[in-house]
Scaffold this motif. Structure first.
Motif, PDB file in Angstrom:
ATOM      1  N   THR A 178       0.827  -1.201   0.000  1.00  0.00           N
ATOM      2  CA  THR A 178       0.000   0.000   0.000  1.00  0.00           C
ATOM      3  C   THR A 178       0.863   1.252   0.000  1.00  0.00           C
ATOM      4  N   PRO A 179       0.314   2.372  -0.473  1.00  0.00           N
ATOM      5  CA  PRO A 179       1.076   3.614  -0.413  1.00  0.00           C
ATOM      6  C   PRO A 179       1.450   3.964   1.020  1.00  0.00           C
ATOM      7  N   GLY A 180       2.666   4.382   1.231  1.00  0.00           N
ATOM      8  CA  GLY A 180       3.104   4.773   2.574  1.00  0.00           C
ATOM      9  C   GLY A 180       2.529   6.129   2.953  1.00  0.00           C
ATOM     10  N   PHE A 181       2.389   6.377   4.234  1.00  0.00           N
ATOM     11  CA  PHE A 181       1.951   7.686   4.703  1.00  0.00           C
ATOM     12  C   PHE A 181       2.437   7.860   6.132  1.00  0.00           C
ATOM     13  N   SER A 182       2.490   9.094   6.578  1.00  0.00           N
ATOM     14  CA  SER A 182       3.149   9.376   7.852  1.00  0.00           C
ATOM     15  C   SER A 182       2.217   9.912   8.926  1.00  0.00           C
ATOM     16  N   SER A 183       0.926  10.025   8.654  1.00  0.00           N
ATOM     17  CA  SER A 183       0.017  10.493   9.698  1.00  0.00           C
ATOM     18  C   SER A 183      -1.345   9.846   9.523  1.00  0.00           C
ATOM     19  N   LEU A 184      -2.064   9.748  10.619  1.00  0.00           N
ATOM     20  CA  LEU A 184      -3.407   9.168  10.629  1.00  0.00           C
ATOM     21  C   LEU A 184      -4.291  10.007  11.532  1.00  0.00           C
ATOM     22  N   GLU A 185      -5.446  10.377  11.029  1.00  0.00           N
ATOM     23  CA  GLU A 185      -6.396  11.116  11.860  1.00  0.00           C
ATOM     24  C   GLU A 185      -7.391  10.137  12.461  1.00  0.00           C
ATOM     25  N   LEU A 186      -7.678  10.311  13.744  1.00  0.00           N
ATOM     26  CA  LEU A 186      -8.583   9.399  14.452  1.00  0.00           C
ATOM     27  C   LEU A 186     -10.014   9.915  14.301  1.00  0.00           C
ATOM     28  N   THR A 187     -10.490   9.919  13.072  1.00  0.00           N
ATOM     29  CA  THR A 187     -11.781  10.548  12.783  1.00  0.00           C
ATOM     30  C   THR A 187     -12.972   9.655  13.091  1.00  0.00           C
ATOM     31  N   GLU A 188     -12.762   8.348  13.193  1.00  0.00           N
ATOM     32  CA  GLU A 188     -13.887   7.430  13.342  1.00  0.00           C
ATOM     33  C   GLU A 188     -13.995   6.846  14.748  1.00  0.00           C
ATOM     34  N   ILE A 189     -13.184   7.331  15.674  1.00  0.00           N
ATOM     35  CA  ILE A 189     -13.163   6.781  17.033  1.00  0.00           C
ATOM     36  C   ILE A 189     -13.689   7.829  18.005  1.00  0.00           C
ATOM     37  N   GLU A 190     -14.643   7.431  18.848  1.00  0.00           N
ATOM     38  CA  GLU A 190     -15.182   8.327  19.865  1.00  0.00           C
ATOM     39  C   GLU A 190     -14.379   8.191  21.156  1.00  0.00           C
ATOM     40  N   ALA A 191     -14.482   9.221  22.008  1.00  0.00           N
ATOM     41  CA  ALA A 191     -13.705   9.244  23.254  1.00  0.00           C
ATOM     42  C   ALA A 191     -13.979   8.009  24.106  1.00  0.00           C
ATOM     43  N   GLU A 192     -15.237   7.582  24.149  1.00  0.00           N
ATOM     44  CA  GLU A 192     -15.613   6.435  24.980  1.00  0.00           C
ATOM     45  C   GLU A 192     -15.075   5.116  24.426  1.00  0.00           C
ATOM     46  N   GLU A 193     -14.669   5.104  23.157  1.00  0.00           N
ATOM     47  CA  GLU A 193     -14.185   3.888  22.524  1.00  0.00           C
ATOM     48  C   GLU A 193     -12.663   3.747  22.577  1.00  0.00           C
ATOM     49  N   LEU A 194     -11.972   4.840  22.883  1.00  0.00           N
ATOM     50  CA  LEU A 194     -10.516   4.851  22.736  1.00  0.00           C
ATOM     51  C   LEU A 194      -9.824   3.838  23.637  1.00  0.00           C
ATOM     52  N   ALA A 195     -10.229   3.768  24.908  1.00  0.00           N
ATOM     53  CA  ALA A 195      -9.560   2.836  25.834  1.00  0.00           C
ATOM     54  C   ALA A 195      -9.701   1.395  25.370  1.00  0.00           C
ATOM     55  N   GLY A 196     -10.782   1.083  24.664  1.00  0.00           N
ATOM     56  CA  GLY A 196     -10.985  -0.267  24.143  1.00  0.00           C
ATOM     57  C   GLY A 196      -9.993  -0.640  23.063  1.00  0.00           C
ATOM     58  N   CYS A 197      -9.249   0.349  22.552  1.00  0.00           N
ATOM     59  CA  CYS A 197      -8.223   0.105  21.536  1.00  0.00           C
ATOM     60  C   CYS A 197      -6.844  -0.074  22.167  1.00  0.00           C
TER      61      CYS A 197
END
Length: 293
Positions: free
Chosen positions: A217-236
């Motif tokens: 896949t094409p390389g990239f150097s940043s990712l935006e956490l646009t699809e994750i809600e605050a309440e879901e983050l710890a589950g990751c």
């Protein structure tokens, strides 16, 4: 209606594998109206105009999908990070891990270029590898002249659809060339002035490697956490999930709440402090983003 799997997307065409046949297809306009785009990895129904050309008519329900890189129905993501050139970044690795965890896809961490390390640098990388293994993530340390490590990675590909992802210049294409030399994928060295790699992969394509399918896949150097809600983050963060039942408050976000078991685990050293710091950074980023309507 014939069915197949999209194995390559390039310049508005989708290449659908159906047995030994490869059909070059376009997506029907109905997909654009529904704001649905066919992805590499999709199982689709198509209509063939002739033996080589056709149209995609329907897309089967996806098990999962990634936005960057754009691909569907993935079994595992192999996160390729270099030990040096560019330097190993736990912050970027944790960002990738959060995205992969949020999609319920299995991650595998592959750290490349270990042959370029000094003894002191090697000790640091090995320490990070053990910390991630203690969380539950498989970690493989590789270099292109380490056949044993390449063999270990090769065995992880069999019978699975895998994505190679990571920032530019870490050696994804070089690693794939080592796994399957006849691919002869184009590679570039690191730009000394920019300190990062040049993009060498321009599209997503599934390649047969070791009885499995692999996407370069094409390389990239940043990712935006646009699809994750605050309440879901710890589950990751698997190590936080393990501790969270011991928190005093249900729904604890592990930030300011009293008697938080996660913060206690950070203080005791059982959760690495950098992992928690990244968690707080990601939480701030999620809370500060503009609401979606």
């Amino acid at each position: 209606m014939p069915k197949g799997k999209i194995v390559k997307a390039l310049s508005g065409f989708y290449y659908v594998a159906d047995g030994e046949q490869m059909i070059q297809c376009r997506g029907r306009g109905v997909f654009r109206k529904r704001k649905v785009s066919p992805l590499v990895g999709d199982y689709v129904e198509y209509q063939a105009e002739n033996e080589l050309e056709g149209y995609i008519l329907a897309i089967d329900e996806r098990e999962n999908e990634l936005v960057r890189p754009p691909i569907a129905n993935v079994d595992q993501v192999i996160l390729v990070f270099s030990a040096v050139r560019p330097d190993f970044s736990t912050a970027l690795l944790d960002r990738f891990l959060v995205l992969v965890e949020s999609k319920n896809i299995e991650p595998l961490i592959c750290i490349t270029k270990t042959d370029l390390l000094s003894k002191e640098e090697e000790d640091v990388i090995h320490q990070y590898a053990e910390q991630y293994r203690s969380i539950g993530y498989p970690v493989i340390l590789t270099s292109l002249n380490k056949e044993e490590a390449i063999g270990e990675l090769r065995s992880c590909l069999k019978g699975r659809t895998s994505v190679f992802a990571g920032q530019s210049g870490v050696g994804k294409s070089s690693l794939l060339n080592a796994l399957k030399p006849e691919l002869e994928l184009k590679t570039n060295d690191i730009s000394d002035s920019l300190g990062r790699g040049k993009h060498t992969t321009r599209h997503v394509e599934l390649i047969n490697v070791e009885d499995g399918l692999v996407a370069d896949t094409p390389g990239f150097s940043s990712l935006e956490l646009t699809e994750i809600e605050a309440e879901e983050l710890a589950g990751c963060f698997p190590e936080m999930v393990e501790q969270s039942d011991a928190c005093k408050f249900r729904g604890c976000l592990h930030v300011n709440e009293p008697k938080c078991a996660v913060k206690g685990a950070v203080e005791s050293g059982s959760i690495p402090s950098y992992r928690y710091e990244h968690y707080l950074q990601f939480m701030d980023e999620i809370k500060e983003r503009k609401p979606r309507y």
